[in-house]
Design an enzyme around this catalytic site. Structure first.
Site, mmCIF file in Angstrom:
data_model
loop_
_atom_site.group_PDB
_atom_site.id
_atom_site.type_symbol
_atom_site.label_atom_id
_atom_site.label_comp_id
_atom_site.label_asym_id
_atom_site.label_seq_id
_atom_site.Cartn_x
_atom_site.Cartn_y
_atom_site.Cartn_z
ATOM 1 N N ARG A 280 32.191 -21.306 -36.884
ATOM 2 C CA ARG A 280 32.909 -21.666 -35.663
ATOM 3 C C ARG A 280 34.366 -21.195 -35.756
ATOM 4 O O ARG A 280 34.917 -20.675 -34.800
ATOM 5 C CB ARG A 280 32.878 -23.183 -35.442
ATOM 6 C CG ARG A 280 31.480 -23.800 -35.464
ATOM 7 C CD ARG A 280 30.576 -23.299 -34.377
ATOM 8 N NE ARG A 280 29.291 -23.983 -34.394
ATOM 9 C CZ ARG A 280 28.110 -23.398 -34.514
ATOM 10 N NH1 ARG A 280 28.033 -22.077 -34.632
ATOM 11 N NH2 ARG A 280 27.002 -24.097 -34.526
ATOM 12 N N LYS B 136 21.911 -30.562 -45.265
ATOM 13 C CA LYS B 136 20.963 -30.577 -44.153
ATOM 14 C C LYS B 136 19.832 -29.583 -44.421
ATOM 15 O O LYS B 136 19.986 -28.673 -45.228
ATOM 16 C CB LYS B 136 21.688 -30.269 -42.833
ATOM 17 C CG LYS B 136 22.403 -28.914 -42.784
ATOM 18 C CD LYS B 136 23.269 -28.804 -41.540
ATOM 19 C CE LYS B 136 23.894 -27.427 -41.423
ATOM 20 N NZ LYS B 136 24.844 -27.310 -40.305
ATOM 21 N N HIS C 122 15.865 -26.519 -31.828
ATOM 22 C CA HIS C 122 16.697 -26.557 -30.631
ATOM 23 C C HIS C 122 15.834 -26.444 -29.371
ATOM 24 O O HIS C 122 16.221 -26.909 -28.297
ATOM 25 C CB HIS C 122 17.704 -25.392 -30.629
ATOM 26 C CG HIS C 122 18.761 -25.498 -31.681
ATOM 27 N ND1 HIS C 122 18.557 -25.073 -32.973
ATOM 28 C CD2 HIS C 122 20.038 -25.973 -31.631
ATOM 29 C CE1 HIS C 122 19.661 -25.284 -33.677
ATOM 30 N NE2 HIS C 122 20.571 -25.827 -32.887
ATOM 31 N N ASP D 168 20.983 -34.437 -36.557
ATOM 32 C CA ASP D 168 21.248 -33.184 -35.876
ATOM 33 C C ASP D 168 21.489 -33.529 -34.410
ATOM 34 O O ASP D 168 21.256 -34.658 -33.965
ATOM 35 C CB ASP D 168 20.058 -32.239 -36.051
ATOM 36 C CG ASP D 168 20.461 -30.773 -36.067
ATOM 37 O OD1 ASP D 168 21.561 -30.456 -35.591
ATOM 38 O OD2 ASP D 168 19.666 -29.935 -36.547
#
Length: 485
Positions: free
Chosen positions: A79, A171, A184, A256
């Site tokens: 990011r 994770k 997702h 998540d």
């Protein structure tokens, strides 16, 4: 009907929200005063490190111990460097080098960068054992397919990150590496018995607990032998029985993003998913990336309603809030982030490059980059060799819309270097490369998760184990295409 303000505050203490833009809107700051655990930053919040530092400082003036989280894995998931690509290689490259001291140093450097920008909680490392070559969401985010290798590097990554004063989050428990679907977009299934899970998927999480990770993130995956018909995020047997009971984890269990279809569709909505996750044993709930005040209020109201109608006990909600507060307290401890060389990530990426075949007679090539999609975890981040080329011509093509004849004609007497990600997954890409290699001097650069496929006739096959800025430079240097090589 009015919501009990005390219960609402308790509910907010279990939530990680998010907001759009490079400045915090009024409501995002106000929620922190009302008890919100913190915010997750995404690429849309990041212009440059200095701007992020100002943003986090502003949030921290509202409440000093607010959690400021980010997905910064290095490699393909970044990011902070979403506009250029990460200056660090990701886990697959580090696992390929297999030097835990290097992994520890790279993660300490990532942690130092985050700490300097005021970020206290990194939703990393990924410790899934990637045993499915066609895994669409893990792949190069994994240290590898060998559980013991992943154990070594999971431990080193957590130690490095937390040495910089940034809380780590291993994770995706109980292991997303054997899936061939993206959580997702749907609820993936791992059809494995407990014996296989204990041998293959779970050892890195046991190692993460032993290494002192401050948090562990749940996976929105179905493992029938463990979770029944629902995802691990909603499974009491998984989060409370296995993670808490058997593995003795005492830190924060983080979900998540609950907006992901693997959770939201299974629950009937994000608010309902929040209640189910808390009841199962989760402590800190990532709502998602597309968050506004209305959504946070909706989720908080549903948690309060869950306490009222018996879906969630008050004691479980209080326990979750206390664990989240303990995580926030850990991030407030004094820390002296280690110093690191600015070129650390690039040096690490060079060590990961693997060359099969010969790079002789590949000078002054035509570079052909095969356009590829990206997972939602990765986002749209620049990749490839182009930023590093010394004037070498590059074209970007869609394999299914391109002919080998046209590329060969454009190249003329020049060799061709084809650059791709996960090339083995696309029949059109494989066919294009194999047709080219049958009539032309061709090398392939694979910047995704490699498989066993190798094109017949190719002069060389170069594997970078990731597509970060650092990986791209390392590949260009190996091919002799950079001005500095």
């Amino acid at each position: 009907m009015a919501i009990d303000p005390g219960l609402r505050r308790l509910a907010l203490r279990t939530l990680l929200a998010a907001f759009p833009g490079t400045k915090a809107p009024e409501w995002a700051a106000r929620l922190l005063t009302e008890g919100l655990a913190g915010h997750t930053l995404f690429g849309t919040n990041v212009a440059d490190p200095a701007q992020v530092g100002l943003l986090t400082a502003e949030l921290r003036t509202v409440r000093r111990d607010a959690l400021i989280a980010i997905d910064e894995e290095g490699g393909d998931v970044t990011r902070m460097a979403h506009r250029t690509g990460s200056p660090y290689p990701g886990n697959a490259a580090l696992g390929t080098v297999d030097d835990p001291d290097l992994t520890r140093s790279v993660y300490a450097a990532i942690g130092t960068d985050l700490a300097a920008a005021g970020i206290t909680f990194d939703l990393a490392p990924t410790v899934d054992v990637n045993t499915a070559d066609d895994n669409p969401v893990i792949g190069t985010r994994s240290f590898g397919a060998d559980p013991l290798l992943v154990v070594r590097h999971a431990t080193a990554a957590i130690e490095g990150l937390q040495a910089a004063g940034v809380a780590a989050c291993a994770k995706h428990f109980p292991g997303h590496g054997a899936t061939t679907a993206d959580s997702h977009l749907e609820l993936p299934t791992v059809d494995a018995g407990l014996t296989l899970l204990r041998h293959r998927d779970l050892p890195p999480f046991a190692a993460a607990v032993a290494a002192g990770t401050q948090a562990i993130m749940t996976a929105h995956i179905r493992v029938p032998a463990l979770t029944g018909t629902g995802p691990a995020t909603f499974s009491h047997a998984t989060l409370t029985g296995l993670l808490r009971g058997e593995y003795g984890f005492r830190g924060a269990v983080v979900t998540d993003a609950l907006e992901m279809k693997g959770a939201a569709l299974a629950a009937g909505g994000t608010g309902e998913a929040a209640v189910l996750a808390l009841a199962a044993g989760a402590d800190l709930l990532c709502i998602g990336a597309r968050v506004n005040l209305e959504l946070v209020d909706l989720v908080a109201a549903e948690i309060v309603a869950g306490v009222g109608d018996g879906r969630l006990t008050l004691s479980r909600l209080e326990d979750a809030a206390e664990r989240t507060a303990a995580l926030a307290g850990w991030t407030q401890r004094p820390a002296t982030p280690p110093r690191h060389d600015a070129g650390l990530g690039y040096a690490a990426a060079r060590r990961a490059v693997r060359v099969e075949g010969s790079l002789v007679e590949l000078g002054a090539p035509l570079v052909v980059q095969l356009e590829s999609g990206h997972s939602m975890a990765e986002g749209r981040v620049p990749w490839g060799l182009k930023p590093h080329l010394d004037g070498t011509e590059q074209v970007s093509v869609v394999a299914a819309d391109t002919s080998a004849e046209a590329l060969a004609e454009r190249a003329g007497s020049r060799p061709i270097v084809v650059v791709g990600r996960h090339t083995h997954r696309a029949q059109a890409a494989r066919a294009l490369i194999e047709t080219l290699a049958a009539r032309h001097t061709v090398a392939v650069v694979e910047m995704g998760w490699p498989a066993s496929w190798r094109p017949i006739g190719a002069r060389a096959f170069v594997t970078t184990y990731g597509a970060s800025h650092a990986n791209g430079r390392a590949a260009a240097e190996a091919l002799g295409l950079t001005a500095t090589s």
